[in-house]
Design a protein around this motif. Structure first.
Motif, PDB file in Angstrom:
ATOM      1  N   ALA A  16       0.851  -1.187   0.000  1.00  0.00           N
ATOM      2  CA  ALA A  16       0.000   0.000   0.000  1.00  0.00           C
ATOM      3  C   ALA A  16       0.888   1.238   0.000  1.00  0.00           C
ATOM      4  O   ALA A  16       2.060   1.187   0.365  1.00  0.00           O
ATOM      5  CB  ALA A  16      -0.903  -0.013   1.233  1.00  0.00           C
ATOM      6  N   CYS A  49      -2.098  -4.485   2.188  1.00  0.00           N
ATOM      7  CA  CYS A  49      -2.734  -3.618   3.179  1.00  0.00           C
ATOM      8  C   CYS A  49      -1.757  -2.700   3.908  1.00  0.00           C
ATOM      9  O   CYS A  49      -2.191  -1.760   4.564  1.00  0.00           O
ATOM     10  CB  CYS A  49      -3.462  -4.470   4.217  1.00  0.00           C
ATOM     11  N   VAL A  50      -0.489  -2.983   3.855  1.00  0.00           N
ATOM     12  CA  VAL A  50       0.474  -2.188   4.612  1.00  0.00           C
ATOM     13  C   VAL A  50       1.509  -1.579   3.678  1.00  0.00           C
ATOM     14  O   VAL A  50       1.819  -2.122   2.624  1.00  0.00           O
ATOM     15  CB  VAL A  50       1.174  -3.010   5.721  1.00  0.00           C
ATOM     16  N   ASP A  96       0.573   1.632   8.004  1.00  0.00           N
ATOM     17  CA  ASP A  96      -0.375   1.889   6.934  1.00  0.00           C
ATOM     18  C   ASP A  96      -0.997   3.254   7.185  1.00  0.00           C
ATOM     19  O   ASP A  96      -0.704   3.895   8.197  1.00  0.00           O
ATOM     20  CB  ASP A  96      -1.439   0.780   6.827  1.00  0.00           C
TER      21      ASP A  96
END
Length: 165
Positions: free
Chosen positions: A3, A29-30, A50
């Motif tokens: 991300a 997601c991170v 994140d």
């Protein structure tokens, strides 16, 4: 692909912690993940970063509540064990600690997650801000041993100044 953060930051990992390989983290997601070099009974404590751009009236408490709800979708017995607003009016922050149980790699584990939410204003648009979430996830038995490392890491996080600024 990892991300992307809504605003660039700089930080320094605690001594001994290692950047995670993408297969060790949920890279979609991170933006960044690191692992502790000494796993506890097969579970490696980890730090993730994140973030997202948000608009008023979304608060850090709203985001912390959403995070706890998302965790409840994949874990058991999620409890918000501690939550506190910290920081200043110009740089608000929130900390929360979640305790939960989850199956990780086929093994049931009791875990603790410490989260720090940092709000960074958008200098161009005052009703917008970036929120960076820093998360430590560790086994319940190792959490207190690595918490100092995480706190030291949090103290190093700051907006990344553009070159020539």
């Amino acid at each position: 692909m990892p991300a992307t953060l809504p605003t660039p930051i700089e930080f320094r990992l605690p001594e001994g912690w290692l950047p995670a390989r993408s297969e060790e983290s949920d890279a979609a997601c991170v933006a960044f993940a690191a692992v502790h070099p000494q796993p506890d009974a097969g579970f490696a404590a980890n730090i993730t970063i994140d973030g997202e751009a948000v608009q008023d009236p979304v608060t850090l408490t709203d985001l912390a509540d959403e995070s706890a709800e998302r965790l409840r979708e994949v874990a058991e017995s999620v409890v918000v064990a501690h939550r506190r607003e910290v920081g200043t009016a110009d740089a608000p922050a929130l900390t929360q600690r979640l305790t939960f149980s989850a199956v990780v790699n086929g093994t049931h584990r009791d875990l603790v997650q410490s989260q720090v939410y940092l709000s960074l204003p958008d200098v161009g648009e005052s009703h917008k801000h970036a929120v960076i979430r820093l998360t430590l996830t560790a086994s319940a038995s190792q959490h207190d041993d690595v918490l100092g490392d995480f706190q030291g890491f949090v103290r190093t996080v700051r907006p990344d100044a553009p070159a020539g600024a």
